[in-house]
Scaffold this active site. Structure first.
Site, short mmCIF file in Angstrom:
data_model
loop_
_atom_site.label_atom_id
_atom_site.label_comp_id
_atom_site.label_asym_id
_atom_site.label_seq_id
_atom_site.Cartn_x
_atom_site.Cartn_y
_atom_site.Cartn_z
N CYS A 149 3.44 22.36 6.65
CA CYS A 149 3.36 20.90 6.51
C CYS A 149 4.44 20.42 5.55
O CYS A 149 4.44 19.28 5.12
CB CYS A 149 1.97 20.48 6.02
SG CYS A 149 1.50 21.28 4.49
N CYS B 253 0.83 -1.21 0.00
CA CYS B 253 0.00 0.00 0.00
C CYS B 253 0.86 1.26 0.00
O CYS B 253 1.91 1.31 0.65
CB CYS B 253 -0.90 -0.03 1.23
SG CYS B 253 -1.91 1.45 1.41
N ASP C 243 0.04 30.01 7.54
CA ASP C 243 -0.20 28.55 7.49
C ASP C 243 -0.47 28.18 6.03
O ASP C 243 -1.59 27.82 5.66
CB ASP C 243 -1.39 28.19 8.40
CG ASP C 243 -1.63 26.69 8.45
OD1 ASP C 243 -0.82 25.92 7.91
OD2 ASP C 243 -2.66 26.28 9.04
N GLU D 297 -8.01 34.55 3.09
CA GLU D 297 -8.15 33.22 2.50
C GLU D 297 -8.56 33.38 1.04
O GLU D 297 -9.40 34.19 0.70
CB GLU D 297 -9.21 32.42 3.30
CG GLU D 297 -9.75 31.18 2.67
CD GLU D 297 -8.71 30.10 2.36
OE1 GLU D 297 -7.88 29.78 3.23
OE2 GLU D 297 -8.74 29.58 1.23
N GLN E 158 -7.95 20.33 9.34
CA GLN E 158 -6.88 19.40 9.72
C GLN E 158 -7.44 18.01 9.98
O GLN E 158 -8.55 17.87 10.51
CB GLN E 158 -6.16 19.92 10.97
CG GLN E 158 -5.37 21.20 10.75
CD GLN E 158 -4.07 20.98 9.98
OE1 GLN E 158 -3.71 19.86 9.61
NE2 GLN E 158 -3.36 22.06 9.72
C1 LIG Z 1 -2.78 24.57 5.13
S1 LIG Z 1 -4.33 25.33 4.87
C2 LIG Z 1 -4.53 26.15 6.41
C3 LIG Z 1 -5.94 26.42 6.84
C4 LIG Z 1 -6.14 26.83 8.30
N1 LIG Z 1 -5.10 27.66 8.82
C5 LIG Z 1 -6.38 25.61 9.18
O1 LIG Z 1 -5.58 25.35 10.09
O2 LIG Z 1 -7.40 24.93 8.97
C6 LIG Z 1 -3.92 26.57 3.73
C7 LIG Z 1 -5.06 27.46 3.29
O3 LIG Z 1 -4.53 28.52 2.49
C8 LIG Z 1 -5.42 28.80 1.42
N2 LIG Z 1 -4.59 29.49 0.39
C9 LIG Z 1 -3.82 28.95 -0.58
N3 LIG Z 1 -3.15 29.91 -1.24
C10 LIG Z 1 -3.49 31.11 -0.68
C11 LIG Z 1 -3.10 32.47 -0.88
N4 LIG Z 1 -2.23 32.80 -1.84
N5 LIG Z 1 -3.63 33.42 -0.09
C12 LIG Z 1 -4.53 33.09 0.88
N6 LIG Z 1 -4.94 31.82 1.12
C13 LIG Z 1 -4.41 30.85 0.37
C14 LIG Z 1 -5.98 27.45 1.06
O4 LIG Z 1 -7.19 27.58 0.38
C15 LIG Z 1 -6.13 26.79 2.45
O5 LIG Z 1 -7.39 27.06 3.00
#
Ligand SMILES: C[S@@+](CC[C@H](N)C(=O)[O-])C[C@H]1O[C@@H](n2cnc3c(N)ncnc32)[C@H](O)[C@@H]1O
Length: 452
Positions: free
Chosen positions: A407, A80, A380, A334, A284
């Protein structure tokens, strides 16, 4: 480089693990990456692939075993593609991730003496995933479901899985059984025929479930019966959604969806705060570890109640809403409009009125804060990390504290180097969000060197 040939057989000793958890064997300094080898193990190896800077091989026969090797509890672990560290004792998995993170921060970010406080592991590192995406297909005349074999789209049939919730496994297997009874064919990637492509299953901390049936067509025989039987058997299912994906692509979800039964979202509780998320929201996937992550973010943000904070990349508003409980004002940014709508709903749900959400790109929206002084920013981003322009604006604005959640240690290291002339990395915490895989989550506290 040694003149190595395909299919050549060699004997070698594993001296390290690469970032995917594969053993590293060296022949005249040339690295060979070998699955299923741990440090100190000697094996007979068959060379499968020779590249310019490394080769790949498979173990023909182990000649000894590491004391850190354990028998994986999963019967299909070796085939897997889901987990890649289950053969290593859990405490050693944590050590491996810490070492990898340190090496990557040094190699890519040129950061010496990284202050890694700890790696936070799980006491029970099993059944932790609250989101799974299970591919369906056909095997002769039968609909099957399971997981992709390593580096392929061949399906290994789902019997057990030790990282997703037990009920998610039962639900997926029952959908497969019903699909066969009701003659609903699994999707064939090669010819684009068949109906059922994927089943997504998400759950919250109270073990309420959302099931998403990803299908090639909206209408198909047996649909209503499938849903009725499914919800009758599993009262924990609170939501059944159909997502339609007609495209011949690897992207799982299509653009259209409809609710077939129950509600259209789930509500979870994290750090005593409620959050709603829908089938396609980022949320998450390891509940216990997410609380530990968010608590560390709050600690690193060190808010006293007077600060103005930005939660860049805020998703459905989780971190921002937690920060708002301790800040004067929070702005969440966002890019996905639906996530912003959910974030606004989540702020209302928690009666928070000192948080605003902005839909747009973090690197663009931050430039518009010309008359508002920002004290703290939380980043993030997705795996690709931040845009350099965002980091440059943070530097220009001399924001006092930055909390960076990542991540992907490689892009984190790249970005920290850009920060490094103006910011000091005070502390890093690693969180094991995905036991038995080589992934690790990092949270870093940076402070402005000027101290203003
Ligand atoms: C790793 S997730 C983190 C979400 C949140 N902090 C959490 O812990 O649930 C990254 C987020 O960034 C958004 N994203 C991606 N590129 C972006 C950008 N250039 N500006 C703002 N948001 C963005 C994605 O849609 C996603 O919701």
């Amino acid at each position: 480089m040694k003149n190595m040939k395909m299919k050549e057989k060699i004997q070698g000793t594993c001296v390290d693990l690469n970032h995917q958890g594969m053993g590293v064997v060296k022949v005249d300094g040339f690295p060979i990456f070998v699955d299923d080898m741990l440090i100190g193990e000697v094996a007979e190896i068959k060379i499968e692939k020779v590249g310019k800077s490394y080769a790949q091989g498979t173990v023909l026969k182990h000649l000894n075993y590491s004391t850190w090797r354990v028998r994986p509890i999963c019967p299909v672990y070796e085939e897997c593609g889901g987990c890649n560290l289950m053969h290593l004792k859990y405490e050693k998995q944590l050590e491996f991730k810490k070492k990898m993170a340190m090496e990557t921060l040094k190699r890519i970010g040129h950061l010496e003496n990284i202050p890694i406080r700890e790696i936070i592991g799980m006491e029970e590192p099993y059944y932790y995933r609250n989101k799974v995406q299970i591919p369906f297909s056909m095997d002769t005349n039968q609909t099957i479901c399971g997981f992709y074999k390593k580096k392929s789209h061949q399906i290994i049939r789902l019997e057990k899985c030790f990282i997703q919730s037990r009920l998610a496994t039962e639900i997926a297997k029952y959908i497969c059984q019903l699909a066969n009874e009701l003659i609903i064919p699994g999707y064939n990637e090669k010819d684009g025929r068949g109906i059922l492509r994927h089943v997504l299953i998400r759950n919250n901390v109270n073990y309420q479930y959302m099931v998403v049936l990803v299908t090639r067509e909206k209408n198909f025989a047996g649909k209503r019966e499938l849903v009725d039987k499914l919800v009758a058997k599993f009262p924990a299912i609170k939501s059944v959604i159909q997502n339609i994906n007609k495209e011949s692509t690897n992207v799982i979800l299509g653009k259209k969806s409809l609710v077939l039964n129950g509600i259209d979202q789930l509500t979870d509780t994290l750090c005593e705060t409620k959050f709603q998320f829908s089938y396609n929201s980022f949320f998450q996937t390891n509940h216990l570890q997410t609380e530990k992550l968010y608590n560390r973010v709050l600690e690193y943000a060190a808010l006293s109640g007077t600060e103005v904070v930005i939660d860049a990349y805020c998703g459905v508003g989780t971190i921002g809403i937690l920060l708002a409980k301790k800040a004067k004002k929070v702005y969440g940014i966002e890019i996905v409009a639906e996530a912003v709508t959910k974030a606004i709903d989540n702020a209302k749900l928690n009666k928070m009125n000192n948080i605003e959400f902005i839909c747009g790109k973090a690197e663009i929206e931050i430039e518009k804060f010309t008359n508002t002084a920002i004290d703290v920013i939380v980043l993030d981003p997705p795996r690709k990390g931040c845009e350099t322009s965002l980091i440059e604006v943070i530097k220009a604005k001399k924001i006092r504290r930055v909390v960076y959640v990542s991540c992907n240690v490689a892009t984190l290291a790249r970005d920290l180097e850009i920060f490094s002339c103006d910011y000091l990395v005070r502390e890093v915490t690693l969180i094991d969000m995905f036991p038995h895989t080589s992934e690790v989550e990092c949270v870093c506290k940076l402070t402005n060197r000027a101290g203003n």
